[in-house]
Design a protein around this motif. Sequence first.
Motif, PDB file in Angstrom:
ATOM      1  N   LEU A  12       0.796  -1.227   0.000  1.00 25.06           N
ATOM      2  CA  LEU A  12       0.000   0.000   0.000  1.00 25.06           C
ATOM      3  C   LEU A  12       0.828   1.275   0.000  1.00 25.06           C
ATOM      4  O   LEU A  12       0.286   2.367   0.204  1.00 25.06           O
ATOM      5  N   ALA A  13       2.105   1.159  -0.191  1.00 21.77           N
ATOM      6  CA  ALA A  13       2.957   2.349  -0.239  1.00 21.77           C
ATOM      7  C   ALA A  13       3.806   2.284  -1.510  1.00 21.77           C
ATOM      8  O   ALA A  13       4.733   1.481  -1.585  1.00 21.77           O
ATOM      9  N   LEU A  15      -0.031   4.143  -2.542  1.00 24.17           N
ATOM     10  CA  LEU A  15      -1.355   3.602  -2.789  1.00 24.17           C
ATOM     11  C   LEU A  15      -1.620   3.481  -4.288  1.00 24.17           C
ATOM     12  O   LEU A  15      -1.240   4.356  -5.067  1.00 24.17           O
ATOM     13  N   PRO A  16      -2.270   2.400  -4.701  1.00 18.62           N
ATOM     14  CA  PRO A  16      -2.651   2.271  -6.110  1.00 18.62           C
ATOM     15  C   PRO A  16      -3.853   3.157  -6.421  1.00 18.62           C
ATOM     16  O   PRO A  16      -4.440   3.767  -5.509  1.00 18.62           O
ATOM     17  N   GLN A  17      -4.247   3.213  -7.679  1.00 17.10           N
ATOM     18  CA  GLN A  17      -5.422   3.994  -8.060  1.00 17.10           C
ATOM     19  C   GLN A  17      -6.707   3.384  -7.518  1.00 17.10           C
ATOM     20  O   GLN A  17      -7.656   4.092  -7.173  1.00 17.10           O
ATOM     21  N   CYS A  18      -6.735   2.057  -7.413  1.00  8.68           N
ATOM     22  CA  CYS A  18      -7.949   1.402  -6.921  1.00  8.68           C
ATOM     23  C   CYS A  18      -7.602   0.114  -6.190  1.00  8.68           C
ATOM     24  O   CYS A  18      -6.553  -0.487  -6.417  1.00  8.68           O
ATOM     25  N   CYS A  19      -8.512  -0.285  -5.319  1.00  8.66           N
ATOM     26  CA  CYS A  19      -8.383  -1.549  -4.579  1.00  8.66           C
ATOM     27  C   CYS A  19      -9.690  -2.314  -4.729  1.00  8.66           C
ATOM     28  O   CYS A  19     -10.768  -1.759  -4.488  1.00  8.66           O
ATOM     29  N   LEU A  20      -9.600  -3.565  -5.124  1.00  9.78           N
ATOM     30  CA  LEU A  20     -10.773  -4.420  -5.270  1.00  9.78           C
ATOM     31  C   LEU A  20     -10.763  -5.441  -4.146  1.00  9.78           C
ATOM     32  O   LEU A  20      -9.863  -6.281  -4.061  1.00  9.78           O
ATOM     33  N   ILE A  21     -11.749  -5.352  -3.265  1.00  9.44           N
ATOM     34  CA  ILE A  21     -11.831  -6.243  -2.107  1.00  9.44           C
ATOM     35  C   ILE A  21     -13.109  -7.060  -2.229  1.00  9.44           C
ATOM     36  O   ILE A  21     -14.209  -6.576  -1.978  1.00  9.44           O
ATOM     37  N   ALA A  35      -7.498  -1.706   6.501  1.00 12.36           N
ATOM     38  CA  ALA A  35      -6.062  -1.512   6.252  1.00 12.36           C
ATOM     39  C   ALA A  35      -5.837  -0.488   5.141  1.00 12.36           C
ATOM     40  O   ALA A  35      -4.961   0.379   5.244  1.00 12.36           O
ATOM     41  N   VAL A  36      -6.641  -0.569   4.085  1.00  9.21           N
ATOM     42  CA  VAL A  36      -6.519   0.386   2.981  1.00  9.21           C
ATOM     43  C   VAL A  36      -6.915   1.786   3.439  1.00  9.21           C
ATOM     44  O   VAL A  36      -6.232   2.776   3.143  1.00  9.21           O
ATOM     45  N   GLN A  37      -8.010   1.878   4.180  1.00  8.85           N
ATOM     46  CA  GLN A  37      -8.478   3.178   4.668  1.00  8.85           C
ATOM     47  C   GLN A  37      -7.447   3.829   5.590  1.00  8.85           C
ATOM     48  O   GLN A  37      -7.172   5.038   5.478  1.00  8.85           O
ATOM     49  N   ASN A  38      -6.883   3.062   6.489  1.00 12.41           N
ATOM     50  CA  ASN A  38      -5.905   3.610   7.433  1.00 12.41           C
ATOM     51  C   ASN A  38      -4.668   4.144   6.711  1.00 12.41           C
ATOM     52  O   ASN A  38      -4.148   5.217   7.039  1.00 12.41           O
ATOM     53  N   ALA A  40      -4.584   5.059   3.600  1.00 17.10           N
ATOM     54  CA  ALA A  40      -5.003   6.211   2.801  1.00 17.10           C
ATOM     55  C   ALA A  40      -5.057   7.476   3.657  1.00 17.10           C
ATOM     56  O   ALA A  40      -4.598   8.548   3.220  1.00 17.10           O
ATOM     57  N   ARG A  41      -5.588   7.361   4.847  1.00 18.41           N
ATOM     58  CA  ARG A  41      -5.626   8.533   5.740  1.00 18.41           C
ATOM     59  C   ARG A  41      -4.214   8.995   6.084  1.00 18.41           C
ATOM     60  O   ARG A  41      -3.948  10.200   6.178  1.00 18.41           O
TER      61      ARG A  41
END
Length: 344
Positions: A12-13, A15-21, A35-38, A40-41
């Motif tokens: 995540l470092a 961050l990509p343009q998009c994440c598909l979960i 994890a992605v949200q944290n 990203a913040r």
Amino acid sequence: MRVYPDQLARQLAPLPQCCLIFGDDPWLCEQSRAAVQNEARRQGFEERIQLIQETGFSWNDLYEQWQAMSLFSSRRIIELTLPQAKPGTDGSAMLQTLMQMDNPDVLLILTGPKLAAEQTKSKWFKSLDTKGIYVPCTTPEGSQFQRWLDGRIQHYGLSLARDPREMLFALYEGNLLAADQALQLLQLLSPNDPISCEQLEQYFEDQSRFSVFQLTDAMLNNQQDKAQHILSQLKSEGVAMPIILWSLFKELAVLLQLKTALNNRQSLQSLWSKLRIWDKRKPIYQNALNRLELQHIETLLAGASAIELKLKQQGIEDWTGFSHLSILFDPRAHQKLAHIVLDQ
């Protein structure tokens, strides 16, 4: 790019343009999204927009959010939930369009149920996957669940010997949410001292969750204790007997074809493909074929038919009979038990 949940933090470092979960395990999906949200913040994505593809949803809303300037910050997270994991023709076109419009100030997170193989080959998925990461959140089983459990035990700093670990495995296999909650409780109750089986018995009850497919796999592998445990859980969860019988008949029919071919000195190569048995599952069937003779399989089919007949004619779900049938997947049991007819 496919990234499994336990590897996500390392990808995540930046961050990509998009994440598909996407997946069928709610705990893994929520942990992955968090994890992605944290991250990203931490990287300055402070505004969060939530959209759901439901009745009345317009894909233009997503386009406008992608293009809009943030009111509160320079970077924003757009979360789009696809309840059926099917964006449709309009959605597919829109997602492909957006992926051609790079926007470093927007992070798109798509969530939904488990994707079928054909969905991961679609144009919309490939366009997103090229620009981002795909996190499949499938509940780990067997040794994979054991590794997950060991990792969470280490995460909470708990001290458990082999026996209590195996007890937790039996209690919570297939239910990550309950397992993680149990470990959190253990951290509160016994943060520093070793935890025994006796303590676990006092604290918890059996919360494992299994599918009918895991039951038949355990039977094919002659894992008697596991099969009986899963059967008990399926009964307590109210899983209908016809569903279990359907799964069993399906596997026995496959076994019968494979064993008949072997007895006729035919190669199984063409049958693997015809019966849609992929490489991952071949060892399970091979195990059963090496162990069971044709007469054993025929006896199992006759037993399953008797249970089905009792269900259809008398309305009786013969769980005892099914348990007995499971034991007969061990050829050693046939000599002493195959002749027994169980009445309810």
